[in-house]
Write a protein that holds these residues in place. Structure first.
Motif, PDB file in Angstrom:
ATOM      1  N   ALA A 275      60.433 103.629  58.753  1.00 12.48           N
ATOM      2  CA  ALA A 275      59.208 103.993  58.712  1.00 12.48           C
ATOM      3  C   ALA A 275      58.540 103.843  60.157  1.00 12.48           C
ATOM      4  O   ALA A 275      58.837 102.900  60.630  1.00 12.48           O
ATOM      5  N   SER A 276      57.962 104.873  60.472  1.00  9.66           N
ATOM      6  CA  SER A 276      57.176 104.920  61.719  1.00  9.66           C
ATOM      7  C   SER A 276      55.819 104.300  61.869  1.00  9.66           C
ATOM      8  O   SER A 276      55.111 104.216  61.121  1.00  9.66           O
ATOM      9  N   ALA A 277      55.749 103.462  62.902  1.00  9.98           N
ATOM     10  CA  ALA A 277      54.579 102.842  63.203  1.00  9.98           C
ATOM     11  C   ALA A 277      53.758 103.713  64.273  1.00  9.98           C
ATOM     12  O   ALA A 277      52.591 103.253  64.680  1.00  9.98           O
ATOM     13  N   TYR A 278      54.251 104.731  64.581  1.00  4.30           N
ATOM     14  CA  TYR A 278      53.487 105.587  65.560  1.00  4.30           C
ATOM     15  C   TYR A 278      53.066 106.909  65.142  1.00  4.30           C
ATOM     16  O   TYR A 278      52.162 107.646  65.516  1.00  4.30           O
ATOM     17  N   HIS A 279      53.375 107.180  64.203  1.00  2.00           N
ATOM     18  CA  HIS A 279      53.058 108.586  63.439  1.00  2.00           C
ATOM     19  C   HIS A 279      52.631 108.248  62.091  1.00  2.00           C
ATOM     20  O   HIS A 279      53.189 107.738  61.160  1.00  2.00           O
ATOM     21  N   TYR A 280      51.587 109.226  61.621  1.00  2.00           N
ATOM     22  CA  TYR A 280      51.293 109.059  60.277  1.00  2.00           C
ATOM     23  C   TYR A 280      52.126 110.004  59.475  1.00  2.00           C
ATOM     24  O   TYR A 280      52.607 110.970  60.132  1.00  2.00           O
TER      25      TYR A 280
ATOM     26  N   GLU B 176      44.717 102.204  65.436  1.00  2.00           N
ATOM     27  CA  GLU B 176      45.083 101.261  63.991  1.00  2.00           C
ATOM     28  C   GLU B 176      46.352 100.356  64.375  1.00  2.00           C
ATOM     29  O   GLU B 176      47.204 100.783  65.136  1.00  2.00           O
ATOM     30  N   ASP B 177      46.517  99.196  63.955  1.00  2.00           N
ATOM     31  CA  ASP B 177      47.651  98.324  63.897  1.00  2.00           C
ATOM     32  C   ASP B 177      48.785  99.162  63.530  1.00  2.00           C
ATOM     33  O   ASP B 177      48.896  99.917  62.526  1.00  2.00           O
ATOM     34  N   ASP B 178      50.060  98.993  64.019  1.00  2.00           N
ATOM     35  CA  ASP B 178      51.183  99.380  64.060  1.00  2.00           C
ATOM     36  C   ASP B 178      51.673  99.021  62.378  1.00  2.00           C
ATOM     37  O   ASP B 178      52.140  99.873  61.724  1.00  2.00           O
ATOM     38  N   ALA B 179      51.510  97.936  62.236  1.00  2.00           N
ATOM     39  CA  ALA B 179      51.718  97.330  60.680  1.00  2.00           C
ATOM     40  C   ALA B 179      51.044  97.996  59.564  1.00  2.00           C
ATOM     41  O   ALA B 179      51.542  98.483  58.526  1.00  2.00           O
ATOM     42  N   ARG B 180      49.868  98.536  59.791  1.00  2.00           N
ATOM     43  CA  ARG B 180      49.039  99.121  58.777  1.00  2.00           C
ATOM     44  C   ARG B 180      49.531 100.652  58.692  1.00  2.00           C
ATOM     45  O   ARG B 180      49.647 101.103  57.631  1.00  2.00           O
ATOM     46  N   ILE B 181      49.996 101.170  59.820  1.00  2.00           N
ATOM     47  CA  ILE B 181      50.576 102.628  59.781  1.00  2.00           C
ATOM     48  C   ILE B 181      51.947 102.434  59.032  1.00  2.00           C
ATOM     49  O   ILE B 181      52.191 103.351  58.222  1.00  2.00           O
ATOM     50  N   ALA B 182      52.529 101.450  59.301  1.00  2.00           N
ATOM     51  CA  ALA B 182      53.961 101.674  58.845  1.00  2.00           C
ATOM     52  C   ALA B 182      53.922 101.164  57.461  1.00  2.00           C
ATOM     53  O   ALA B 182      54.394 101.516  56.414  1.00  2.00           O
ATOM     54  N   SER B 183      52.902 100.198  56.998  1.00  2.00           N
ATOM     55  CA  SER B 183      52.620  99.901  55.668  1.00  2.00           C
ATOM     56  C   SER B 183      52.180 101.249  54.865  1.00  2.00           C
ATOM     57  O   SER B 183      52.686 101.433  53.574  1.00  2.00           O
ATOM     58  N   ARG B 184      51.380 102.045  55.385  1.00  2.00           N
ATOM     59  CA  ARG B 184      50.884 103.211  54.731  1.00  2.00           C
ATOM     60  C   ARG B 184      52.038 104.210  54.528  1.00  2.00           C
ATOM     61  O   ARG B 184      52.209 104.995  53.601  1.00  2.00           O
ATOM     62  N   ASN B 185      52.927 104.247  55.577  1.00  2.00           N
ATOM     63  CA  ASN B 185      54.055 105.266  55.521  1.00  2.00           C
ATOM     64  C   ASN B 185      55.010 104.657  54.382  1.00  2.00           C
ATOM     65  O   ASN B 185      55.731 105.628  53.661  1.00  2.00           O
ATOM     66  N   LEU B 186      55.279 103.473  54.213  1.00  2.00           N
ATOM     67  CA  LEU B 186      56.124 102.657  53.300  1.00  2.00           C
ATOM     68  C   LEU B 186      55.410 103.132  51.907  1.00  2.00           C
ATOM     69  O   LEU B 186      56.281 103.553  50.913  1.00  2.00           O
ATOM     70  N   SER B 187      54.192 102.905  51.659  1.00  2.00           N
ATOM     71  CA  SER B 187      53.712 103.340  50.483  1.00  2.00           C
ATOM     72  C   SER B 187      53.811 104.883  50.035  1.00  2.00           C
ATOM     73  O   SER B 187      53.998 105.222  48.965  1.00  2.00           O
ATOM     74  N   LYS B 188      53.561 105.690  51.147  1.00  2.00           N
ATOM     75  CA  LYS B 188      53.673 107.062  50.966  1.00  2.00           C
ATOM     76  C   LYS B 188      55.330 107.146  50.485  1.00  2.00           C
ATOM     77  O   LYS B 188      55.534 108.265  49.530  1.00  2.00           O
ATOM     78  N   ALA B 189      56.192 106.628  51.151  1.00  2.00           N
ATOM     79  CA  ALA B 189      57.743 106.953  50.690  1.00  2.00           C
ATOM     80  C   ALA B 189      57.704 106.426  49.431  1.00  2.00           C
ATOM     81  O   ALA B 189      58.528 107.122  48.553  1.00  2.00           O
ATOM     82  N   ALA B 190      57.308 105.243  48.929  1.00  2.00           N
ATOM     83  CA  ALA B 190      57.584 104.692  47.373  1.00  2.00           C
ATOM     84  C   ALA B 190      56.793 105.851  46.624  1.00  2.00           C
ATOM     85  O   ALA B 190      57.228 106.111  45.446  1.00  2.00           O
ATOM     86  N   ASP B 191      55.536 106.373  46.890  1.00  2.00           N
ATOM     87  CA  ASP B 191      55.074 107.294  45.850  1.00  2.00           C
ATOM     88  C   ASP B 191      55.805 108.655  45.823  1.00  2.00           C
ATOM     89  O   ASP B 191      55.659 109.411  44.963  1.00  2.00           O
ATOM     90  N   ASN B 192      56.615 109.020  46.802  1.00  2.00           N
ATOM     91  CA  ASN B 192      57.583 109.992  46.809  1.00  2.00           C
ATOM     92  C   ASN B 192      58.896 109.661  46.320  1.00  2.00           C
ATOM     93  O   ASN B 192      59.938 110.442  46.433  1.00  2.00           O
ATOM     94  N   PHE B 193      58.977 108.405  45.613  1.00  2.00           N
ATOM     95  CA  PHE B 193      60.219 107.980  44.923  1.00  2.00           C
ATOM     96  C   PHE B 193      61.391 107.921  45.869  1.00  2.00           C
ATOM     97  O   PHE B 193      62.592 108.060  45.594  1.00  2.00           O
ATOM     98  N   GLU B 194      61.225 107.349  47.154  1.00  2.00           N
ATOM     99  CA  GLU B 194      62.076 107.089  48.206  1.00  2.00           C
ATOM    100  C   GLU B 194      62.450 105.709  48.271  1.00  2.00           C
ATOM    101  O   GLU B 194      63.232 105.202  49.286  1.00  2.00           O
ATOM    102  N   VAL B 195      61.810 104.867  47.598  1.00  2.00           N
ATOM    103  CA  VAL B 195      61.929 103.270  47.705  1.00  2.00           C
ATOM    104  C   VAL B 195      62.512 102.667  46.663  1.00  2.00           C
ATOM    105  O   VAL B 195      61.839 102.911  45.471  1.00  2.00           O
ATOM    106  N   VAL B 196      63.452 101.879  46.385  1.00  2.00           N
ATOM    107  CA  VAL B 196      63.884 101.240  45.312  1.00  2.00           C
ATOM    108  C   VAL B 196      63.246 100.096  45.265  1.00  2.00           C
ATOM    109  O   VAL B 196      63.081  99.172  46.390  1.00  2.00           O
TER     110      VAL B 196
END
Length: 144
Positions: free
Chosen positions: A107-112, A21-41
């Motif tokens: 956000a890691s582009a290499y790990h889910y 999967e593209d690095d950008a998609r993995i990083a994007s999913r990880n950023l969304s997960k961080a936001a859903d865990n209230f870690e992103v302003v």
């Protein structure tokens, strides 16, 4: 024997391609997960496309949920330890929004990223009723 080897090789190739999967998609999913865990302003701004004016601005540790009907939008913000506010918003033809991430977040582009929360498996239970009713419901009687 050659057929089994070819099938095994085809299965391994399919698994390898499915896992790519593209690095950008993995990083994007990880950023969304961080936001859903209230870690992103975030700053979420709602504005009128006709007048160009801002109608509402929400800023903080916020999660965005667009899973409702096409016109319903939810923003849940963490305002303190264990304290949350949920906003229900309606979109229309001339009202739209944009969300801005206010700070860089690692956000890691290499790990889910997987978030395990035991409290979702063993939730808190709110009991409404009298103590006597709870004792009667949990105490075995002769009919049990």
């Amino acid at each position: 024997m050659k057929t089994i080897t070819k099938i095994a090789a085809a299965c391994l190739a399919a698994l390898a391609l499915a896992g790519c999967e593209d690095d950008a998609r993995i990083a994007s999913r990880n950023l969304s997960k961080a936001a859903d865990n209230f870690e992103v302003v975030r700053r979420i701004v709602f504005y009128n496309g006709i007048t160009g004016g801002y109608m509402l601005s929400i800023e903080g540790l916020c999660s965005i949920d667009t899973s409702g009907s096409g016109k319903t939008f939810f923003v849940t913000c963490k305002t303190g330890p264990g304290v949350y506010k949920k906003h229900f918003l309606g979109l229309s033809d001339n009202v739209t929004y944009f969300a801005e991430q206010m700070e860089a977040v690692r956000a890691s582009a290499y790990h889910y990223r997987v978030t395990f929360k035991p409290q979702t498996i063993m939730p808190d239970i709110d009991f409404r009723g009298s103590v006597g009713a709870a004792l009667d419901a949990t105490t075995p009687d002769a009919n049990d």
